[in-house]
Scaffold this motif. Structure first.
Motif, PDB file in Angstrom:
ATOM      1  N   ASN A 244     -11.169   3.927  -8.490  1.00 27.34           N
ATOM      2  CA  ASN A 244     -10.588   2.906  -7.673  1.00 27.34           C
ATOM      3  C   ASN A 244     -11.743   1.709  -7.861  1.00 27.34           C
ATOM      4  O   ASN A 244     -11.400   0.638  -7.584  1.00 27.34           O
ATOM      5  CB  ASN A 244     -11.000   3.573  -6.135  1.00 27.34           C
ATOM      6  CG  ASN A 244      -9.547   3.829  -5.626  1.00 27.34           C
ATOM      7  OD1 ASN A 244      -9.232   4.821  -6.156  1.00 27.34           O
ATOM      8  ND2 ASN A 244      -8.940   3.284  -4.623  1.00 27.34           N
TER       9      ASN A 244
ATOM     10  N   GLN B 172      -4.070   3.917  -7.035  1.00 24.26           N
ATOM     11  CA  GLN B 172      -5.210   4.579  -7.320  1.00 24.26           C
ATOM     12  C   GLN B 172      -5.440   5.646  -6.489  1.00 24.26           C
ATOM     13  O   GLN B 172      -6.340   6.668  -6.626  1.00 24.26           O
ATOM     14  CB  GLN B 172      -6.492   3.719  -7.701  1.00 24.26           C
ATOM     15  CG  GLN B 172      -6.339   2.841  -8.509  1.00 24.26           C
ATOM     16  CD  GLN B 172      -6.073   3.078  -9.771  1.00 24.26           C
ATOM     17  OE1 GLN B 172      -6.214   4.321 -10.216  1.00 24.26           O
ATOM     18  NE2 GLN B 172      -5.382   2.557 -11.006  1.00 24.26           N
ATOM     19  N   TYR B 173      -5.146   5.449  -4.969  1.00 21.57           N
ATOM     20  CA  TYR B 173      -5.132   6.410  -3.868  1.00 21.57           C
ATOM     21  C   TYR B 173      -4.049   7.798  -4.116  1.00 21.57           C
ATOM     22  O   TYR B 173      -4.743   8.996  -4.222  1.00 21.57           O
ATOM     23  CB  TYR B 173      -4.818   6.047  -2.660  1.00 21.57           C
ATOM     24  CG  TYR B 173      -5.838   5.126  -2.165  1.00 21.57           C
ATOM     25  CD1 TYR B 173      -6.482   3.787  -2.410  1.00 21.57           C
ATOM     26  CD2 TYR B 173      -6.613   5.770  -0.867  1.00 21.57           C
ATOM     27  CE1 TYR B 173      -7.245   3.312  -1.485  1.00 21.57           C
ATOM     28  CE2 TYR B 173      -7.735   5.094  -0.384  1.00 21.57           C
ATOM     29  CZ  TYR B 173      -7.900   3.784  -0.758  1.00 21.57           C
ATOM     30  OH  TYR B 173      -8.930   3.112  -0.109  1.00 21.57           O
TER      31      TYR B 173
ATOM     32  N   ALA C 201     -10.618  -0.402 -10.542  1.00 17.09           N
ATOM     33  CA  ALA C 201      -9.371  -1.028 -10.435  1.00 17.09           C
ATOM     34  C   ALA C 201      -9.748  -2.451  -9.699  1.00 17.09           C
ATOM     35  O   ALA C 201      -9.382  -3.518  -9.918  1.00 17.09           O
ATOM     36  CB  ALA C 201      -8.368  -0.556  -9.288  1.00 17.09           C
ATOM     37  N   GLN C 202     -10.852  -2.518  -8.598  1.00 14.65           N
ATOM     38  CA  GLN C 202     -11.463  -3.671  -8.133  1.00 14.65           C
ATOM     39  C   GLN C 202     -12.083  -4.652  -9.098  1.00 14.65           C
ATOM     40  O   GLN C 202     -12.031  -5.841  -9.387  1.00 14.65           O
ATOM     41  CB  GLN C 202     -12.481  -3.404  -7.002  1.00 14.65           C
ATOM     42  CG  GLN C 202     -11.775  -2.471  -5.936  1.00 14.65           C
ATOM     43  CD  GLN C 202     -10.617  -3.375  -5.109  1.00 14.65           C
ATOM     44  OE1 GLN C 202     -10.337  -4.234  -5.239  1.00 14.65           O
ATOM     45  NE2 GLN C 202     -10.036  -2.186  -4.276  1.00 14.65           N
TER      46      GLN C 202
ATOM     47  N   CYS D 134       0.850  -1.131  -0.035  1.00 13.90           N
ATOM     48  CA  CYS D 134       0.290   0.172  -0.100  1.00 13.90           C
ATOM     49  C   CYS D 134       0.884   1.210   0.043  1.00 13.90           C
ATOM     50  O   CYS D 134       0.571   2.363  -0.739  1.00 13.90           O
ATOM     51  CB  CYS D 134      -0.867  -0.008   1.190  1.00 13.90           C
ATOM     52  SG  CYS D 134      -2.271  -1.370   1.106  1.00 13.90           S
TER      53      CYS D 134
ATOM     54  N   ASN E  43      -7.241  -1.284   2.191  1.00 12.36           N
ATOM     55  CA  ASN E  43      -8.174  -0.047   1.937  1.00 12.36           C
ATOM     56  C   ASN E  43      -8.093   0.751   3.086  1.00 12.36           C
ATOM     57  O   ASN E  43      -8.147   1.958   3.241  1.00 12.36           O
ATOM     58  CB  ASN E  43      -9.661  -0.405   1.359  1.00 12.36           C
ATOM     59  CG  ASN E  43      -9.717  -0.375  -0.278  1.00 12.36           C
ATOM     60  OD1 ASN E  43      -9.354   0.480  -0.993  1.00 12.36           O
ATOM     61  ND2 ASN E  43      -9.814  -1.572  -0.715  1.00 12.36           N
TER      62      ASN E  43
ATOM     63  N   SER F  27     -11.979   6.996  -2.571  1.00 10.86           N
ATOM     64  CA  SER F  27     -11.287   6.030  -2.926  1.00 10.86           C
ATOM     65  C   SER F  27     -11.501   4.930  -1.968  1.00 10.86           C
ATOM     66  O   SER F  27     -11.797   3.703  -2.370  1.00 10.86           O
ATOM     67  CB  SER F  27      -9.674   5.971  -2.985  1.00 10.86           C
ATOM     68  OG  SER F  27      -9.360   7.278  -3.989  1.00 10.86           O
TER      69      SER F  27
ATOM     70  N   GLY G 284     -13.393   1.474  -2.990  1.00 11.38           N
ATOM     71  CA  GLY G 284     -12.401   0.284  -2.855  1.00 11.38           C
ATOM     72  C   GLY G 284     -13.144  -0.684  -2.258  1.00 11.38           C
ATOM     73  O   GLY G 284     -13.024  -1.874  -2.574  1.00 11.38           O
TER      74      GLY G 284
ATOM     75  N   TYR H 170      -3.793  -1.331  -6.188  1.00 13.52           N
ATOM     76  CA  TYR H 170      -5.031  -0.516  -5.797  1.00 13.52           C
ATOM     77  C   TYR H 170      -4.642   0.620  -5.053  1.00 13.52           C
ATOM     78  O   TYR H 170      -5.146   1.775  -5.257  1.00 13.52           O
ATOM     79  CB  TYR H 170      -6.032  -1.243  -5.234  1.00 13.52           C
ATOM     80  CG  TYR H 170      -5.597  -2.035  -4.077  1.00 13.52           C
ATOM     81  CD1 TYR H 170      -5.486  -3.307  -4.225  1.00 13.52           C
ATOM     82  CD2 TYR H 170      -5.543  -1.332  -2.751  1.00 13.52           C
ATOM     83  CE1 TYR H 170      -5.458  -4.201  -2.904  1.00 13.52           C
ATOM     84  CE2 TYR H 170      -5.232  -1.960  -1.710  1.00 13.52           C
ATOM     85  CZ  TYR H 170      -5.077  -3.455  -1.782  1.00 13.52           C
ATOM     86  OH  TYR H 170      -4.796  -4.230  -0.580  1.00 13.52           O
TER      87      TYR H 170
ATOM     88  N   MET I 288      -7.459  -7.140   0.676  1.00 14.90           N
ATOM     89  CA  MET I 288      -7.739  -5.836  -0.075  1.00 14.90           C
ATOM     90  C   MET I 288      -8.754  -4.768   1.046  1.00 14.90           C
ATOM     91  O   MET I 288      -8.834  -3.909   0.829  1.00 14.90           O
ATOM     92  CB  MET I 288      -8.610  -6.199  -1.208  1.00 14.90           C
ATOM     93  CG  MET I 288      -7.402  -6.546  -2.284  1.00 14.90           C
ATOM     94  SD  MET I 288      -8.005  -6.460  -4.037  1.00 14.90           S
ATOM     95  CE  MET I 288      -8.982  -8.009  -4.149  1.00 14.90           C
TER      96      MET I 288
END
Lengths: 330, 493
Positions: B302, B66-67, B305-306, B21, B360, B111, B115, B63, B356
């Protein structure tokens, strides 16, 4: 602060000492510095996977680090051109599907041909196959051909002038099929979803279908090269069984391997050293398992002059094909 | 699922989830440095880890990026990831009004919400959703892209003709490279690299980053102006009220479009932006710092992406380069991703999904305290900030393909973007056209090859027809008021 400085100096000294040990240990003068191995695709592609499977042993055998660089663009041709123009000292090599440097070069505007390369060693082939979705009405390739005689049929290709599509085109003409549409996609990964969703009848795939066949979502109808991944491989004919009259030049196209190449004019001892190290690496258990998993063949007969001869055969046949279909190189 | 959490909560997996992350946030923030490059670089390190731990870390990078992607979009108008390009439009305006804090805050929350919702959808409906996704063939795809193209009107500034002109230029630039059907090169002018089309990242960085610097150099604004106005770091209650709808809609759009292999995470951000502007009671605020214009797209990318992980984990169909890399990483570990993944390697699937959720939460906790820090970037004097941004753009563009040509592209589009800004030609429609052009052309021609040139294929397939109806509705809603006004004016005469 002093401690940090001492630590840094200590590390530097250690690095220098250890590297001089490495240099001193090898009686062979080559290689003395890291080798740059180029891949003409973004990371994570088919070729990248192959390289990663043999890289650590390969580099151990050579005694120097082998650094992987990616130089994507124009379907591998940007990288091929870069290699062809590099210094032939063995420090700049590429892992590439030989089809790119013998055939695909003909489709773009570049003066470079397969003559500008040294073929170090081809070591694995592709798993080229024709697949359908599991619940498709055709149980065999012949059934599909009969269907295509009566009804409009479609098949998807990973690019119109790829080696698989040239062979398929030959089959379509040989069977005298008139109402078949060729749907071009960009690369094999794009083909899986449309064939599973039933948007196209058949797809010409290259290895990425293996887990889907084993998982019962796709079925192989015809195998061009590699191994059949289906639960019942005996039912799937190979190209040479289904079409014994298929010319050698076409077979050379789909059986063309993936391997190492360098610029033209590499000294023979360096080529030998590279090939030798690679041979050790690809005969490792780990690498063989990788091949078995992805149902790729181990290729050992594409070296030196032999490789050159086969590349020439594929290239000539391909050039003739391009001429025949009226492809104009600008 | 519960076993998944017991895997994800193992200390080593928690640690690597965290590392992933953090790295993801970092590469998201750095423009040009994409998650794909990072995953490729780090893959060898994961060889010693167990497959679950490896995929947990690598997915975290995916992921997490994306943040971070929105940070530079908001602060300095450079999309950190291509998926954050829409965030530039309103995010940067918010920053210039001293609202960088709320903009960064809402994008972190958006996000997080998207997410988490995306992971839940993946966990509970993964396989059926993947079956649905493959129903999307070329005609459906072409119609969806056509619908997206209708959003051009919402991306422009005041002038619709200018927006349309920019979109047309974008569509044209998108045709550079080999023809998707018969691979004849088009507009390549002997430049080999252009055969595979123009790289999008240097174009984005030029149009947004470099252009912004050029026009700021000209203007010489004093940083104190911005400085005085920075009030809060977190979105206010009113901000939340404005953006919660946008976040939820963005999550839905992002996830469903993300499901479709080949669509990517950029398209849903544009659709989300267009929808928010259409639904908004004050559409004139868009482009001048509307918080919905940040919340919607950031949520969409986001969720997308998932969404892309659904066909990847259930069928082994990689949706994009990053997906292909995740697949490759698993293959190296001897885990074959395909329909059998969930039954053969339940630990990998559920461990990854559970991680995940945790990831998040970690990303939210990680990103919120960073906001005050990021906002301070705006206080850096321009004579330091501008060269630094230029350097970031140059390094970022070069690092993608190690090609000098990309730097030329960056500079050319930087100058073009500067002139566009000066004469008020909006860059966003150009980007939309550029992104959609290759997908539209390819799927349109594939559909017509399948139907043997019969255009009815677009209308007879229900999903495709539905998209077209919405697209035509959008088109009419643009022009209808215009006609009415004309008509009334004529009557009055």
């Amino acid at each position: 602060m002093g401690a940090v400085k001492r630590l840094v100096i200590g590390v530097l000294v250690m690095l220098i000492v250890s590297s001089s040990v490495v240099f001193a240990a090898g009686s062979d003068p080559w290689p003395t510095k890291p080798i740059e191995l180029y891949i003409g695709w973004p990371p994570g592609g088919n070729v990248d996977l192959v390289v990663r499977a043999y890289l650590s042993t390969f580099s151990k055998e050579l005694g120097v680090p082998v650094v992987v660089n990616y130089k994507p663009g124009a379907g591998g041709v940007v990288c091929a051109e870069y290699i062809a123009r590099a210094k032939p000292d063995g420090y700049t090599i590429q892992e590439v599907s030989y089809s790119i440097i013998s055939m695909q070069l003909l489709t773009v505007n570049t003066p470079i041909t397969y003559n500008d390369f040294t073929f170090i060693m081809g070591h694995t082939g592709q798993n080229f196959a024709v697949v359908v979705r599991q619940d498709a009405p055709w149980k065999t390739f012949k059934e599909w051909v009969e269907y295509a005689r009566k009804k409009p049929a479609t098949y998807g290709v990973p690019g119109v002038y790829t080696s698989q599509s040239v062979v398929m085109d030959w089959i379509i003409k040989r069977e005298g099929l008139k109402e078949v549409s060729v749907v071009p996609y960009q690369g094999g990964n794009e083909l899986i979803a449309p064939v599973m969703g039933g948007h196209i009848d058949l797809a010409l795939v290259a290895g990425n279908h293996v887990p889907l066949c084993e998982g019962g979502k796709l079925r192989t109808l015809l195998q061009f090269s590699g191994e059949v991944p289906d639960p019942d491989p005996a039912k799937v004919p190979f190209l040479t069984q289904a079409y014994p009259d298929c010319p050698d030049s076409l077979r050379a196209m789909v059986e063309i391997p993936v391997g190492l190449t360098g610029p033209k004019g590499m000294p023979a001892p360096i080529v030998q050293k590279l090939a030798q190290s690679l041979r050790k690496a690809v005969n490792e258990e780990g690498y063989k398992n990788f091949l078995k998993q992805s149902k790729r063949p181990l290729v050992t007969n594409w070296e030196g002059a032999d490789a050159m001869k086969r590349a020439k055969m594929a290239t000539d046949a391909y050039a003739a094909y391009l001429k025949q279909v009226g492809f104009v190189k600008k | 699922m519960i076993s998944g959490f017991s895997i994800a909560l193992a200390p080593v997996n928690l640690l690597f989830c965290f590392i992933g992350c953090v790295l993801g946030t970092l590469v998201g923030v750095l423009p040009g440095m994409g998650s794909a490059t990072t995953i490729a670089l780090l893959m060898p390190i994961t060889f010693r880890l167990s497959p679950v731990t490896a995929i947990i870390m690598l997915a975290g990078i995916f992921y997490g990026a994306q943040y971070g992607g929105s940070t530079t979009s908001i602060l300095v108008n450079i999309p950190g990831e291509a998926t954050s390009v829409v965030t530039c439009i309103d995010g940067y305006q918010m920053a210039r009004q001293g609202r960088a804090g709320p903009a960064l805050g809402i994008s972190a929350f958006a996000s997080f919400i998207a997410g988490t919702l995306g992971v839940m959808a993946l966990a509970f409906f993964g396989p059926p959703l993947a079956e649905l996704a493959i129903k999307f063939g070329p005609p459906e795809f072409a119609s969806l892209v056509f619908l997206s193209l209708m959003l051009v009107g919402y991306l422009g500034g005041k002038s619709l003709p200018k927006a349309l002109a920019m979109a047309a230029i974008g569509l044209t630039i998108g045709t550079v490279g080999q023809d998707p059907v018969n691979i004849q090169p088009r507009f390549v002018y002997g430049i080999l690299e252009f055969n595979s089309g123009m790289n999008i990242v240097p174009i984005l960085m030029g149009l947004f980053g470099i252009a912004e610097i050029l026009s700021n150099v000209e203007r010489i604004i004093k940083p104190e102006v911005l400085d005085a106005k920075i009030k809060t770091f977190l979105p206010s209650l009113q901000d939340w009220r404005d953006s919660i709808g946008a976040i939820l809609r963005g999550a839905g759009i992002g996830f469903f479009i993300g499901l479709i292999p080949g669509s990517g995470a950029i398209v849903p951000t544009f659709i989300s932006y267009g929808i928010e502007k259409k639904l908004s009671k004050h559409p004139e605020q868009f482009g001048r710092g509307a918080i919905e214009g940040v919340a919607g797209p950031e949520s969409a990318n986001n969720a997308a992406a998932q969404g892309t992980l659904v066909p990847l984990l259930t069928f082994g169909i990689p949706p994009n380069v990053t997906g292909a890399l995740l697949l490759a990483a698993l293959m190296i570990h001897g885990v074959r991703v395909g329909p059998l993944l969930i039954t053969q390697h339940p630990d990998v699937f559920w461990g990854c999904v559970a991680s995940m959720y945790l990831g998040n939460v970690m990303l939210l906790i990680l990103n919120l305290p960073l906001i005050p820090l990021w906002v301070r970037v705006l206080k850096v004097p321009y004579y330091l900030l501008f060269p630094l941004i230029t350097l970031l753009c140059l390094v970022g563009s070069y690092s993608i393909n190690n090609s000098l040509l990309d730097l030329v592209v960056l500079i050319v589009f930087g100058v073009a973007g500067y002139l566009m800004q000066k004469y008020e030609y909006p860059p966003a429609p150009l980007v939309l056209g550029l992104i959609l052009s290759p997908i539209l052309e390819k799927s349109f021609r594939q559909a017509l090859i399948i139907s043997r040139g019969d255009f009815s294929i677009f209308f007879t397939r229900p999903i495709s027809a539905a998209f077209l109806i919405v697209a035509i509705g959008l088109l009419l809603s643009h022009f209808f008021p215009l006609f009415i006004r004309r008509f009334r004016a004529n009557v009055a005469d």
